[in-house]
Design an enzyme around this catalytic site. Structure first.
Site, PDB file in Angstrom:
ATOM      1  N   TYR A 131       6.444 -13.960  -3.143  1.00 39.54           N
ATOM      2  CA  TYR A 131       5.506 -14.806  -3.869  1.00 39.54           C
ATOM      3  C   TYR A 131       4.158 -14.175  -4.161  1.00 39.54           C
ATOM      4  CZ  TYR A 131       9.070 -18.265  -3.173  1.00 39.54           C
ATOM      5  OH  TYR A 131      10.265 -18.927  -3.193  1.00 39.54           O
ATOM      6  N   PHE A 421       7.790 -28.305   3.655  1.00 38.58           N
ATOM      7  CA  PHE A 421       8.116 -29.112   2.477  1.00 38.58           C
ATOM      8  C   PHE A 421       8.930 -28.294   1.493  1.00 38.58           C
ATOM      9  CE2 PHE A 421       3.916 -27.275   1.840  1.00 38.58           C
ATOM     10  CZ  PHE A 421       3.993 -26.731   0.580  1.00 38.58           C
TER      11      PHE A 421
END
Length: 421
Positions: A131, A421
């Site tokens: 990322y 999450f």
């Protein structure tokens, strides 16, 4: 003569309701879970994902890459909540790697988040090396401890808090009623904490089945102070393990523990270490500067089992991000922010004081040059400019600028995100 087949263009787009089952199978496949999607899980995901932005890549009608984002709030240093683009369920099928699918999905989502006015995007990175190329930087750290209960030095006859408070068992309905307000208190006080919507509480109390195996109810406990105020609660599970000599060797594994006062935190850890037959307590995801070890008479009884990067942040609006947080000192710093995606780059003048800060584009000479991913790493205060200069990730354009920026950006307490999450 053999020729390699030319890959056909893949369809990257939002997922329809009729395609959610195929999309979920692709998510499970990407995370090496059984691909089967039970009817109830699919129905509950339709409820929980309402309002989410669910996208995928399709090859001949089959979903081969997945992506989901949703509205989130993230607590900045000082307690302000900033709008964030929470990103989850990112997978690419092993049969369709190296075709730019993640890059297309990510670019579309970040551009839309920028347009909506989100200050940052966030995610929990399963793999470290992916990322950074999209402008994300690790912004918080997670630590998990294993407590050797017999060694901890606590009184085995402990029967409750000594501060006048009390601990009681609770059921899922009570947790859903009391938990949201307690969590709101926590996230007003701790940088890095994200909001928990009603679906979070429903999934953790059995109302929704969104992940993994079928629901098994954990134990819930609530701590109330001497004046009856809820200041802490915890969810935990236990196993059943005995030695050959019929000695209990059971483990209590904490799913989550929320405490807004040191008294509540101490009482909940002491409670968990006092349960009959429990020889080990696994703490779950805690802050790296958690008080836990020092709540024990022998802090060495708590050994670190996991310590790693946790919440990753991608700054989408430099001005609003730097103005949203607080600063312990006064100072001025000019930052040259490099953003290859063109979403948040530029040169910015930060004028910070303990009473507030302003940030604006500027033509003044830069004091520091850094990638937008490194700005994200510094934004919540968990890293130092000096360390990043030493690593060659931040360039000091003016002698002493790194030390001055550290005086502005560092915080006395480390940021913490307690949630996956």
């Amino acid at each position: 003569m053999n020729r390699r087949a030319t890959p056909q263009p893949l369809d990257v787009r939002p997922v329809t309701d009729a395609e959610l089952a195929d999309w979920t199978r692709a998510v499970n496949t990407g995370f090496l879970r059984p691909p089967t999607v039970p009817d109830r899980m699919l129905a509950d995901r339709r409820v929980a994902f309402a309002g989410s932005r669910v996208s995928g890549a399709f090859d001949g009608g089959r979903c081969v890459a997945t992506f989901r984002s949703f509205d989130q709030e993230l607590t900045a240093v000082g307690g302000a909540a900033v709008p964030a683009d929470g990103i989850s369920n990112v997978t690419v099928a092993p049969t369709h790697r190296r075709r730019g699918l993640l890059t297309r999905l990510m670019a579309d989502d970040l551009a839309a988040a920028k347009e909506r006015g989100d200050v940052v995007a966030t995610l929990i990175a399963a793999e470290y090396r992916i990322y950074g190329r999209y402008g994300f930087g690790p912004a918080t750290t997670m630590t998990e401890w294993s407590i050797d209960v017999p060694r901890a030095g606590l009184d085995p006859r402990w029967a409750g808090p000594l501060d006048g408070g009390r601990i009681d068992f609770a059921d899922g309905e009570e947790i859903r009623r009391l938990g949201p307000q307690l969590h709101e208190r926590l996230r007003r006080e701790r940088a890095g904490v994200i909001d928990r919507n009603e679906h979070w509480w429903a999934a953790r109390t059995g109302r929704l089945w969104l992940y993994g195996d079928a629901w098994v109810e954990p134990f819930f406990v609530v701590y109330r102070s001497a004046d009856g105020v809820v200041e802490g609660m915890a969810s935990y599970r236990t196993d059943e393990k005995w030695s050959d000599a019929k000695q209990p060797l059971n483990t209590a594994a904490v799913n989550w523990l929320t405490a807004v006062t040191p008294a509540a935190e101490r009482a909940l850890w002491h409670y968990l270490c006092s349960i009959d037959w429990i020889a080990t307590v696994r703490t779950g995801w805690r802050a790296p500067d958690d008080l836990l070890p020092l709540h024990l008479p022998d802090p060495r009884a708590a050994s670190i089992t996991t310590q790693a990067d946790w919440l990753w942040v991608r700054v989408l609006d430099v001005v609003r991000a730097l103005e949203a947080r607080t600063y312990a000192a006064s100072g001025v710093s000019v930052l040259e922010v490099v953003d290859r995606a063109g979403l948040a780059g530029g040169r910015f003048l930060l004028d910070a004081t303990p009473d507030g800060a302003s940030c604006a584009p500027t033509t003044r000479d830069a004091d520091l040059t850094l990638d937008v991913a490194d700005l994200a790493t510094l934004w919540l205060g968990d890293e130092t400019v000096g360390r990043l200069v030493s690593l060659g990730r931040v360039r000091e354009e003016r002698a002493g600028a790194a030390r001055e920026a550290d005086a502005l950006l560092r915080t006395s307490g480390r940021p913490w995100c307690p949630d996956m999450f």
